[in-house]
Design a protein around this motif. Structure first.
Motif, PDB file in Angstrom:
ATOM      1  N   GLY A 159      78.301  69.135  24.933  1.00 51.67           N
ATOM      2  CA  GLY A 159      77.405  68.182  25.576  1.00 51.67           C
ATOM      3  C   GLY A 159      76.122  68.838  26.013  1.00 51.67           C
ATOM      4  O   GLY A 159      76.050  70.049  26.205  1.00 51.67           O
ATOM      5  N   THR A 160      75.099  68.004  26.149  1.00 49.21           N
ATOM      6  CA  THR A 160      73.783  68.476  26.569  1.00 49.21           C
ATOM      7  C   THR A 160      73.404  67.786  27.872  1.00 49.21           C
ATOM      8  O   THR A 160      73.298  66.553  27.913  1.00 49.21           O
ATOM      9  CB  THR A 160      72.734  68.147  25.491  1.00 49.21           C
ATOM     10  N   ALA A 185      71.139  66.293  30.820  1.00 47.58           N
ATOM     11  CA  ALA A 185      69.787  65.752  30.944  1.00 47.58           C
ATOM     12  C   ALA A 185      69.086  66.463  32.095  1.00 47.58           C
ATOM     13  O   ALA A 185      69.696  67.257  32.821  1.00 47.58           O
ATOM     14  CB  ALA A 185      69.858  64.249  31.216  1.00 47.58           C
ATOM     15  N   SER A 241      74.727  64.080  27.358  1.00 43.32           N
ATOM     16  CA  SER A 241      74.802  63.383  26.084  1.00 43.32           C
ATOM     17  C   SER A 241      75.389  64.295  25.021  1.00 43.32           C
ATOM     18  O   SER A 241      75.444  65.511  25.189  1.00 43.32           O
ATOM     19  CB  SER A 241      73.410  62.903  25.652  1.00 43.32           C
ATOM     20  N   GLY A 242      75.832  63.712  23.935  1.00 42.76           N
ATOM     21  CA  GLY A 242      76.347  64.493  22.816  1.00 42.76           C
ATOM     22  C   GLY A 242      77.645  65.217  23.102  1.00 42.76           C
ATOM     23  O   GLY A 242      77.898  66.281  22.536  1.00 42.76           O
ATOM     24  N   ASP A 254      82.315  56.469  24.732  1.00 39.79           N
ATOM     25  CA  ASP A 254      82.092  56.741  23.320  1.00 39.79           C
ATOM     26  C   ASP A 254      81.173  55.648  22.796  1.00 39.79           C
ATOM     27  O   ASP A 254      81.583  54.508  22.643  1.00 39.79           O
ATOM     28  CB  ASP A 254      83.427  56.738  22.575  1.00 39.79           C
ATOM     29  N   ASN A 255      79.923  55.996  22.547  1.00 36.25           N
ATOM     30  CA  ASN A 255      78.953  54.983  22.077  1.00 36.25           C
ATOM     31  C   ASN A 255      78.901  54.935  20.585  1.00 36.25           C
ATOM     32  O   ASN A 255      78.670  55.720  19.849  1.00 36.25           O
ATOM     33  CB  ASN A 255      77.567  55.284  22.643  1.00 36.25           C
ATOM     34  N   THR A 265      71.946  58.468  31.908  1.00 41.16           N
ATOM     35  CA  THR A 265      72.698  59.429  31.117  1.00 41.16           C
ATOM     36  C   THR A 265      72.465  60.800  31.717  1.00 41.16           C
ATOM     37  O   THR A 265      71.316  61.241  31.852  1.00 41.16           O
ATOM     38  CB  THR A 265      72.231  59.413  29.654  1.00 41.16           C
TER      39      THR A 265
END
Length: 72
Positions: free
Chosen positions: A2-3, A5, A19-20, A71-72, A16
Motif C-alpha cells: 500500500g501507498t 497518502a 491506496s494500492g 476492495d474497489n 483515502t
C-alpha cells in the motif's frame, strides 16, 4: 503493501489514506500492517486548542474515526 497518502486532516468527508493495498492482508506480527497515528494540531479557530492546558474532557464530546479497508 500500500501507498500512504499525504497526512490528512480528519473531517466528515471520506478520505483515502492508503491506496494500492492489493488485498486486505497486511501481514502478521510486529512491524506489519499499517500503523495509524493521531495528532492534535494547535490552532486558534472555533473548537481549536491553543495549548495543552486548554484540553478538557467532557461526557458530551465524542470523536469517532472509522478505518475501512475496501476492495474497489
Amino acid at each position: 503493501m500500500g501507498t500512504p497518502a499525504a497526512q490528512p486532516t480528519l473531517s466528515a468527508t471520506d478520505q483515502t489514506i492508503i491506496s494500492g493495498i492489493g488485498s486486505a492482508y497486511t501481514g502478521n506480527g510486529a512491524n506489519n500492517g499499517h500503523n495509524l497515528t493521531y495528532a492534535l494540531a494547535a490552532g486558534s479557530g472555533p473548537g481549536a486548542v491553543a495549548a495543552y492546558a486548554d484540553l478538557q474532557a467532557t461526557a458530551s464530546t465524542v470523536a469517532t474515526v472509522t478505518y475501512t479497508i475496501s476492495d474497489n
